[in-house]
Write a protein that holds these residues in place. Structure first.
Motif, PDB file in Angstrom:
ATOM      1  N   GLN A  51       4.487   2.111  -7.212  1.00 26.88           N
ATOM      2  CA  GLN A  51       2.822   1.440  -7.435  1.00 26.88           C
ATOM      3  C   GLN A  51       2.520   1.439  -6.160  1.00 26.88           C
ATOM      4  OE1 GLN A  51       5.367  -2.423  -7.716  1.00 26.88           O
ATOM      5  NE2 GLN A  51       4.923  -2.615 -10.041  1.00 26.88           N
ATOM      6  N   TYR A  52       3.237   2.425  -4.993  1.00 24.04           N
ATOM      7  CA  TYR A  52       2.280   2.912  -3.581  1.00 24.04           C
ATOM      8  C   TYR A  52       0.446   3.075  -4.122  1.00 24.04           C
ATOM      9  CZ  TYR A  52       1.896   3.595   1.042  1.00 24.04           C
ATOM     10  OH  TYR A  52       1.183   3.964   2.408  1.00 24.04           O
ATOM     11  N   ASN A  53       0.145   1.965  -3.108  1.00 23.58           N
ATOM     12  CA  ASN A  53      -1.571   2.170  -2.083  1.00 23.58           C
ATOM     13  C   ASN A  53      -1.940   2.229  -1.333  1.00 23.58           C
ATOM     14  OD1 ASN A  53      -1.642  -0.433  -2.461  1.00 23.58           O
ATOM     15  ND2 ASN A  53      -2.152  -1.006  -4.765  1.00 23.58           N
ATOM     16  N   SER A  54      -2.998   2.414  -0.847  1.00 24.11           N
ATOM     17  CA  SER A  54      -2.825   1.895   0.703  1.00 24.11           C
ATOM     18  C   SER A  54      -3.864   0.863   1.396  1.00 24.11           C
ATOM     19  CB  SER A  54      -3.579   3.832   1.309  1.00 24.11           C
ATOM     20  OG  SER A  54      -5.035   3.768   0.353  1.00 24.11           O
ATOM     21  N   THR A  55      -3.842   0.282   0.043  1.00 24.28           N
ATOM     22  CA  THR A  55      -4.697  -1.187   0.236  1.00 24.28           C
ATOM     23  C   THR A  55      -4.166  -2.309   0.910  1.00 24.28           C
ATOM     24  OG1 THR A  55      -3.784  -1.846  -1.714  1.00 24.28           O
ATOM     25  CG2 THR A  55      -5.921  -0.950  -2.080  1.00 24.28           C
ATOM     26  N   GLY A  56      -2.784  -2.041   1.203  1.00 28.76           N
ATOM     27  CA  GLY A  56      -1.767  -2.822   2.257  1.00 28.76           C
ATOM     28  C   GLY A  56      -1.210  -3.856   1.284  1.00 28.76           C
ATOM     29  N   ARG A  79       4.221  -4.511  -1.030  1.00 31.25           N
ATOM     30  CA  ARG A  79       5.611  -3.341  -1.162  1.00 31.25           C
ATOM     31  C   ARG A  79       4.637  -2.270  -0.623  1.00 31.25           C
ATOM     32  NH1 ARG A  79       4.437  -4.796  -7.435  1.00 31.25           N
ATOM     33  NH2 ARG A  79       6.569  -6.847  -7.812  1.00 31.25           N
ATOM     34  N   SER A  80       3.391  -1.927  -0.139  1.00 32.51           N
ATOM     35  CA  SER A  80       2.812  -0.909   0.513  1.00 32.51           C
ATOM     36  C   SER A  80       3.537  -0.981   1.793  1.00 32.51           C
ATOM     37  CB  SER A  80       1.081  -0.338   0.013  1.00 32.51           C
ATOM     38  OG  SER A  80       1.447  -0.109  -1.025  1.00 32.51           O
ATOM     39  N   HIS A  81       3.567  -2.055   2.483  1.00 31.06           N
ATOM     40  CA  HIS A  81       3.487  -2.284   3.723  1.00 31.06           C
ATOM     41  C   HIS A  81       5.230  -2.297   3.873  1.00 31.06           C
ATOM     42  CE1 HIS A  81       2.413  -3.745   7.812  1.00 31.06           C
ATOM     43  NE2 HIS A  81       3.907  -4.682   7.212  1.00 31.06           N
ATOM     44  N   ALA A  82       5.702  -2.531   3.478  1.00 29.11           N
ATOM     45  CA  ALA A  82       6.899  -2.529   3.339  1.00 29.11           C
ATOM     46  C   ALA A  82       7.774  -1.026   2.998  1.00 29.11           C
ATOM     47  CB  ALA A  82       8.022  -3.510   2.450  1.00 29.11           C
ATOM     48  N   VAL A  83       7.587   0.171   2.094  1.00 23.62           N
ATOM     49  CA  VAL A  83       7.528   1.051   2.598  1.00 23.62           C
ATOM     50  C   VAL A  83       7.047   2.112   3.449  1.00 23.62           C
ATOM     51  CG1 VAL A  83       7.200   3.246   1.101  1.00 23.62           C
ATOM     52  CG2 VAL A  83       7.378   0.917  -0.249  1.00 23.62           C
ATOM     53  N   ASP A  84       6.043   1.947   4.063  1.00 26.50           N
ATOM     54  CA  ASP A  84       5.187   2.386   5.452  1.00 26.50           C
ATOM     55  C   ASP A  84       6.083   1.882   6.336  1.00 26.50           C
ATOM     56  OD1 ASP A  84       3.356   3.812   3.948  1.00 26.50           O
ATOM     57  OD2 ASP A  84       2.443   1.982   4.435  1.00 26.50           O
ATOM     58  N   LYS A  85       6.911   0.001   6.205  1.00 24.54           N
ATOM     59  CA  LYS A  85       7.947  -0.241   7.725  1.00 24.54           C
ATOM     60  C   LYS A  85       8.992   0.570   7.665  1.00 24.54           C
ATOM     61  CE  LYS A  85       8.379  -3.268  10.531  1.00 24.54           C
ATOM     62  NZ  LYS A  85       7.850  -2.366  12.042  1.00 24.54           N
ATOM     63  N   SER A 123      -0.543  12.137  -5.709  1.00 27.29           N
ATOM     64  CA  SER A 123      -1.627  13.430  -7.291  1.00 27.29           C
ATOM     65  C   SER A 123      -2.980  13.171  -6.335  1.00 27.29           C
ATOM     66  CB  SER A 123      -1.161  12.929  -8.236  1.00 27.29           C
ATOM     67  OG  SER A 123      -1.971  11.777  -8.582  1.00 27.29           O
ATOM     68  N   GLU A 124      -3.091  11.486  -6.086  1.00 27.24           N
ATOM     69  CA  GLU A 124      -4.549  11.945  -5.091  1.00 27.24           C
ATOM     70  C   GLU A 124      -4.275  12.325  -3.878  1.00 27.24           C
ATOM     71  OE1 GLU A 124      -5.578   7.415  -5.706  1.00 27.24           O
ATOM     72  OE2 GLU A 124      -5.156   7.854  -7.502  1.00 27.24           O
ATOM     73  N   LYS A 125      -3.701  11.749  -3.155  1.00 24.72           N
ATOM     74  CA  LYS A 125      -4.071  11.906  -1.596  1.00 24.72           C
ATOM     75  C   LYS A 125      -3.091  12.266  -1.357  1.00 24.72           C
ATOM     76  CE  LYS A 125      -6.440   7.791  -1.365  1.00 24.72           C
ATOM     77  NZ  LYS A 125      -6.051   6.114  -0.899  1.00 24.72           N
ATOM     78  N   GLY A 126      -1.527  12.865  -1.501  1.00 21.58           N
ATOM     79  CA  GLY A 126      -0.730  13.528  -0.908  1.00 21.58           C
ATOM     80  C   GLY A 126       0.273  12.606  -0.129  1.00 21.58           C
ATOM     81  N   PHE A 127       1.507  13.124   0.675  1.00 23.47           N
ATOM     82  CA  PHE A 127       2.450  12.334   0.783  1.00 23.47           C
ATOM     83  C   PHE A 127       1.071  11.196   1.886  1.00 23.47           C
ATOM     84  CE2 PHE A 127       4.465  16.110   0.772  1.00 23.47           C
ATOM     85  CZ  PHE A 127       5.091  15.762   0.206  1.00 23.47           C
ATOM     86  N   ASP A 158       6.628  12.339  -8.251  1.00 16.02           N
ATOM     87  CA  ASP A 158       5.986  11.283  -9.424  1.00 16.02           C
ATOM     88  C   ASP A 158       5.370  10.647  -9.342  1.00 16.02           C
ATOM     89  OD1 ASP A 158       7.706  13.652  -9.891  1.00 16.02           O
ATOM     90  OD2 ASP A 158       9.940  12.084  -9.718  1.00 16.02           O
ATOM     91  N   THR A 159       4.508  10.205  -8.205  1.00 11.41           N
ATOM     92  CA  THR A 159       3.897   8.911  -8.185  1.00 11.41           C
ATOM     93  C   THR A 159       2.107   9.410  -8.117  1.00 11.41           C
ATOM     94  OG1 THR A 159       3.592   9.548  -5.900  1.00 11.41           O
ATOM     95  CG2 THR A 159       5.616   7.909  -6.175  1.00 11.41           C
ATOM     96  N   ASN A 160       1.767   8.215  -9.140  1.00 11.97           N
ATOM     97  CA  ASN A 160      -0.447   8.100  -8.325  1.00 11.97           C
ATOM     98  C   ASN A 160      -0.755   8.841  -7.428  1.00 11.97           C
ATOM     99  OD1 ASN A 160      -0.170   8.286 -11.516  1.00 11.97           O
ATOM    100  ND2 ASN A 160      -0.132   5.557 -11.446  1.00 11.97           N
TER     101      ASN A 160
END
Length: 129
Positions: free
Chosen positions: A44-49, A52-58, A81-85, A76-78
């Motif tokens: 469910q990671y996305n760059s909107t902040g 959950r995404s903040h926790a993964v980045d941290k 496929s859109e932006k890379g790592f 395997d993530t969306n």
């Protein structure tokens, strides 16, 4: 007053002891729960902040790792496929990771190998003496 302090201190010690025993007994369930939740957060990671995404980045910035077990978990993530790592997988401060695996952290393998080496040294120490 001193007896009351000793009683509270004993109570705190017993609570810590019970927590340690429960943590040891259920360590596999706790590990699996953390792993499943982290995999779900990657999906469910996305760059909107969001949190959950903040926790993964941290986690990835702090531990210098990428993905659950390694960087291939991102394929395997969306988001991949859109932006890379994601940026938190970078080895360097100024990198812009796309789909190049050599630009991302894979330190988790090194941590695992260091643990194996440490264990081998410890086991062989008793054979030498």
């Amino acid at each position: 007053m001193l007896k009351l302090y000793a009683m509270f201190l004993t109570l705190v010690f017993l609570v810590e002891l019970v927590a340690a025993i429960v943590g040891f007994v259920f360590r596999h369930e706790i590990k699996n729960s953390f792993k499943n939740n982290y995999e779900k957060a990657l999906k469910q990671y996305n760059s909107t902040g969001d949190y959950r995404s903040h926790a993964v980045d941290k986690i990835q910035n702090t531990l210098h790792c990428c993905g659950v077990t390694d960087y291939r978990d991102w394929t395997d993530t969306n988001y991949y496929s859109e932006k890379g790592f994601p940026k938190s997988c970078c080895k360097l401060e100024d990198c812009t990771p796309q789909r190049d695996a050599d630009k991302v952290n894979n330190e988790l393998i090194g941590i695992f190998l260091a643990y194996c080496l440490s264990r081998a040294i410890t086991n062989n120490q008793y054979e030498i003496v």
